[in-house]
Scaffold this motif. Structure first.
Motif, PDB file in Angstrom:
ATOM      1  N   SER A  67       0.898  -0.898  -0.193  1.00 46.98           N
ATOM      2  CA  SER A  67       0.031   0.042   0.347  1.00 46.98           C
ATOM      3  C   SER A  67       1.039   1.292  -0.031  1.00 46.98           C
ATOM      4  O   SER A  67       2.245   1.325   0.253  1.00 46.98           O
ATOM      5  CB  SER A  67      -0.618  -0.350   1.246  1.00 46.98           C
ATOM      6  N   LYS A  68       0.386   2.802  -0.483  1.00 48.15           N
ATOM      7  CA  LYS A  68       1.317   3.588  -0.003  1.00 48.15           C
ATOM      8  C   LYS A  68       1.707   3.068   0.690  1.00 48.15           C
ATOM      9  O   LYS A  68       3.062   4.063   1.077  1.00 48.15           O
ATOM     10  CB  LYS A  68       0.364   4.884  -0.963  1.00 48.15           C
ATOM     11  N   GLU A  69       0.945   3.640   2.639  1.00 50.17           N
ATOM     12  CA  GLU A  69       1.828   3.750   3.285  1.00 50.17           C
ATOM     13  C   GLU A  69       3.256   2.974   3.732  1.00 50.17           C
ATOM     14  O   GLU A  69       3.533   3.828   4.093  1.00 50.17           O
ATOM     15  CB  GLU A  69       0.183   3.962   4.471  1.00 50.17           C
ATOM     16  N   GLU A  70       3.279   1.534   3.113  1.00 51.71           N
ATOM     17  CA  GLU A  70       4.122   0.697   3.300  1.00 51.71           C
ATOM     18  C   GLU A  70       5.455   1.507   2.773  1.00 51.71           C
ATOM     19  O   GLU A  70       6.187   0.687   2.587  1.00 51.71           O
ATOM     20  CB  GLU A  70       3.317  -0.416   3.192  1.00 51.71           C
ATOM     21  N   LEU A  71       5.473   1.974   1.382  1.00 53.85           N
ATOM     22  CA  LEU A  71       6.252   2.437   0.820  1.00 53.85           C
ATOM     23  C   LEU A  71       7.328   3.701   1.311  1.00 53.85           C
ATOM     24  O   LEU A  71       6.960   5.021   1.798  1.00 53.85           O
ATOM     25  CB  LEU A  71       5.740   2.709  -1.374  1.00 53.85           C
ATOM     26  N   SER A  72       8.630   3.446   0.802  1.00 55.75           N
ATOM     27  CA  SER A  72       9.347   4.185   1.468  1.00 55.75           C
ATOM     28  C   SER A  72       9.319   5.615   0.510  1.00 55.75           C
ATOM     29  O   SER A  72       8.667   5.193  -0.644  1.00 55.75           O
ATOM     30  CB  SER A  72      10.811   3.678   1.179  1.00 55.75           C
ATOM     31  N   GLU A  73      10.253   6.575   0.844  1.00 56.36           N
ATOM     32  CA  GLU A  73      10.097   7.693  -0.263  1.00 56.36           C
ATOM     33  C   GLU A  73      10.410   7.783  -1.418  1.00 56.36           C
ATOM     34  O   GLU A  73       9.667   8.321  -2.919  1.00 56.36           O
ATOM     35  CB  GLU A  73      10.539   8.889   0.749  1.00 56.36           C
ATOM     36  N   ILE A  74      11.448   6.950  -1.405  1.00 48.91           N
ATOM     37  CA  ILE A  74      12.707   6.579  -2.989  1.00 48.91           C
ATOM     38  C   ILE A  74      10.844   5.569  -3.633  1.00 48.91           C
ATOM     39  O   ILE A  74      11.107   5.606  -4.752  1.00 48.91           O
ATOM     40  CB  ILE A  74      13.808   5.816  -2.501  1.00 48.91           C
ATOM     41  N   ASP A  75      10.501   4.690  -3.347  1.00 49.76           N
ATOM     42  CA  ASP A  75       9.534   4.094  -3.603  1.00 49.76           C
ATOM     43  C   ASP A  75       8.125   4.948  -4.446  1.00 49.76           C
ATOM     44  O   ASP A  75       7.710   4.730  -4.878  1.00 49.76           O
ATOM     45  CB  ASP A  75       8.993   2.634  -3.170  1.00 49.76           C
ATOM     46  N   LYS A  76       7.669   5.412  -3.464  1.00 46.55           N
ATOM     47  CA  LYS A  76       6.994   6.705  -4.151  1.00 46.55           C
ATOM     48  C   LYS A  76       7.226   7.808  -4.946  1.00 46.55           C
ATOM     49  O   LYS A  76       6.138   7.680  -5.593  1.00 46.55           O
ATOM     50  CB  LYS A  76       6.553   7.318  -2.528  1.00 46.55           C
ATOM     51  N   LEU A  77       8.495   7.799  -4.750  1.00 44.48           N
ATOM     52  CA  LEU A  77       8.805   8.991  -6.447  1.00 44.48           C
ATOM     53  C   LEU A  77       9.278   7.484  -7.645  1.00 44.48           C
ATOM     54  O   LEU A  77       8.416   8.533  -8.157  1.00 44.48           O
ATOM     55  CB  LEU A  77      10.792   9.593  -6.001  1.00 44.48           C
ATOM     56  N   LYS A  78       9.225   6.640  -6.918  1.00 45.05           N
ATOM     57  CA  LYS A  78       9.409   5.788  -7.917  1.00 45.05           C
ATOM     58  C   LYS A  78       8.558   5.863  -8.614  1.00 45.05           C
ATOM     59  O   LYS A  78       8.087   5.463 -10.301  1.00 45.05           O
ATOM     60  CB  LYS A  78      10.007   4.146  -7.579  1.00 45.05           C
ATOM     61  N   LEU A  79       7.238   5.214  -7.830  1.00 49.04           N
ATOM     62  CA  LEU A  79       5.744   5.104  -8.398  1.00 49.04           C
ATOM     63  C   LEU A  79       5.332   5.897  -9.181  1.00 49.04           C
ATOM     64  O   LEU A  79       4.878   6.345 -10.201  1.00 49.04           O
ATOM     65  CB  LEU A  79       4.742   4.763  -7.321  1.00 49.04           C
ATOM     66  N   GLU A  80       5.971   7.254  -8.980  1.00 46.78           N
ATOM     67  CA  GLU A  80       4.976   8.878  -8.866  1.00 46.78           C
ATOM     68  C   GLU A  80       5.439   8.959 -10.787  1.00 46.78           C
ATOM     69  O   GLU A  80       4.920   9.384 -11.919  1.00 46.78           O
ATOM     70  CB  GLU A  80       4.861   9.852  -8.862  1.00 46.78           C
ATOM     71  N   ASN A  81       6.925   8.494 -10.678  1.00 49.49           N
ATOM     72  CA  ASN A  81       7.756   9.102 -11.723  1.00 49.49           C
ATOM     73  C   ASN A  81       6.734   8.279 -13.222  1.00 49.49           C
ATOM     74  O   ASN A  81       7.229   8.460 -14.420  1.00 49.49           O
ATOM     75  CB  ASN A  81       8.908   8.143 -12.030  1.00 49.49           C
ATOM     76  N   LYS A  82       6.566   7.079 -12.424  1.00 45.79           N
ATOM     77  CA  LYS A  82       6.293   5.609 -13.627  1.00 45.79           C
ATOM     78  C   LYS A  82       5.123   6.238 -13.587  1.00 45.79           C
ATOM     79  O   LYS A  82       4.282   6.201 -14.934  1.00 45.79           O
ATOM     80  CB  LYS A  82       6.531   4.616 -12.947  1.00 45.79           C
ATOM     81  N   GLN A  83       3.819   6.140 -13.086  1.00 47.33           N
ATOM     82  CA  GLN A  83       2.133   7.230 -13.453  1.00 47.33           C
ATOM     83  C   GLN A  83       2.790   8.345 -14.369  1.00 47.33           C
ATOM     84  O   GLN A  83       2.058   8.346 -15.774  1.00 47.33           O
ATOM     85  CB  GLN A  83       1.971   6.741 -12.669  1.00 47.33           C
ATOM     86  N   LEU A  84       4.482   9.173 -14.446  1.00 46.79           N
ATOM     87  CA  LEU A  84       3.641  10.186 -15.294  1.00 46.79           C
ATOM     88  C   LEU A  84       3.823   9.490 -16.246  1.00 46.79           C
ATOM     89  O   LEU A  84       3.998  10.698 -17.430  1.00 46.79           O
ATOM     90  CB  LEU A  84       4.733  11.220 -14.220  1.00 46.79           C
ATOM     91  N   LYS A  85       5.458   8.223 -16.651  1.00 45.18           N
ATOM     92  CA  LYS A  85       5.664   8.871 -18.121  1.00 45.18           C
ATOM     93  C   LYS A  85       4.862   7.571 -18.607  1.00 45.18           C
ATOM     94  O   LYS A  85       4.551   7.575 -19.564  1.00 45.18           O
ATOM     95  CB  LYS A  85       6.827   7.102 -17.851  1.00 45.18           C
ATOM     96  N   ALA A  86       3.398   6.843 -18.407  1.00 44.48           N
ATOM     97  CA  ALA A  86       3.025   5.972 -19.146  1.00 44.48           C
ATOM     98  C   ALA A  86       1.877   7.609 -18.967  1.00 44.48           C
ATOM     99  O   ALA A  86       1.183   7.322 -20.204  1.00 44.48           O
ATOM    100  CB  ALA A  86       1.756   4.952 -17.490  1.00 44.48           C
ATOM    101  N   ARG A  87       1.221   7.867 -18.252  1.00 48.59           N
ATOM    102  CA  ARG A  87       0.370   9.455 -18.674  1.00 48.59           C
ATOM    103  C   ARG A  87       1.449  10.320 -19.356  1.00 48.59           C
ATOM    104  O   ARG A  87       0.253  10.044 -20.802  1.00 48.59           O
ATOM    105  CB  ARG A  87       0.271   9.894 -17.503  1.00 48.59           C
TER     106      ARG A  87
END
Length: 112
Positions: A67-87
């Motif tokens: 879940s987003k609460e379990e992610l580290s700050e780096i993992d959150k940034l990686k996830l956001e980056n992946k979502q932005l690339k897909a968009r």
């Protein structure tokens, strides 16, 4: 004696029981294989995980995202980056499709 067996679906509680049995019998993997009808590799991996990371490491987490609460700050940034690339890719494809449609419309207008 062959220890090669087909993989068997084993619950979390069964894994705990198998690991505890194996450790209690001085890492007798063959006895665990016979008793529980699982492969050597499964038992070996479960014992190593248990010894290194504890009981929770025996849970099957395949296919479960954190879940987003379990992610580290780096993992959150990686996830956001992946979502932005897909968009971004989606928007580029949409723009290219519009250009193609406009081009086809222009071609159709020039031909009677």
């Amino acid at each position: 004696m062959s220890s090669k067996r087909a993989s068997k679906k084993v619950t979390f509680q069964e894994r705990i029981e198998i690991v505890e049995f194996t450790i209690a019998h001085e890492l007798d993997y063959q006895a665990a294989i016979k008793k529980y009808e699982v492969s050597y590799q499964q038992v070996y991996n479960w014992v190593k995980k248990y010894e290194k990371f504890g009981i929770d490491s025996l849970q099957d987490r395949r296919g479960h995202n954190k879940s987003k609460e379990e992610l580290s700050e780096i993992d959150k940034l990686k996830l956001e980056n992946k979502q932005l690339k897909a968009r971004n890719l989606y928007l580029e494809m949409e723009k290219d499709l519009e250009k193609k449609l406009q081009e086809l419309n222009r071609r159709n207008k020039t031909f009677p």
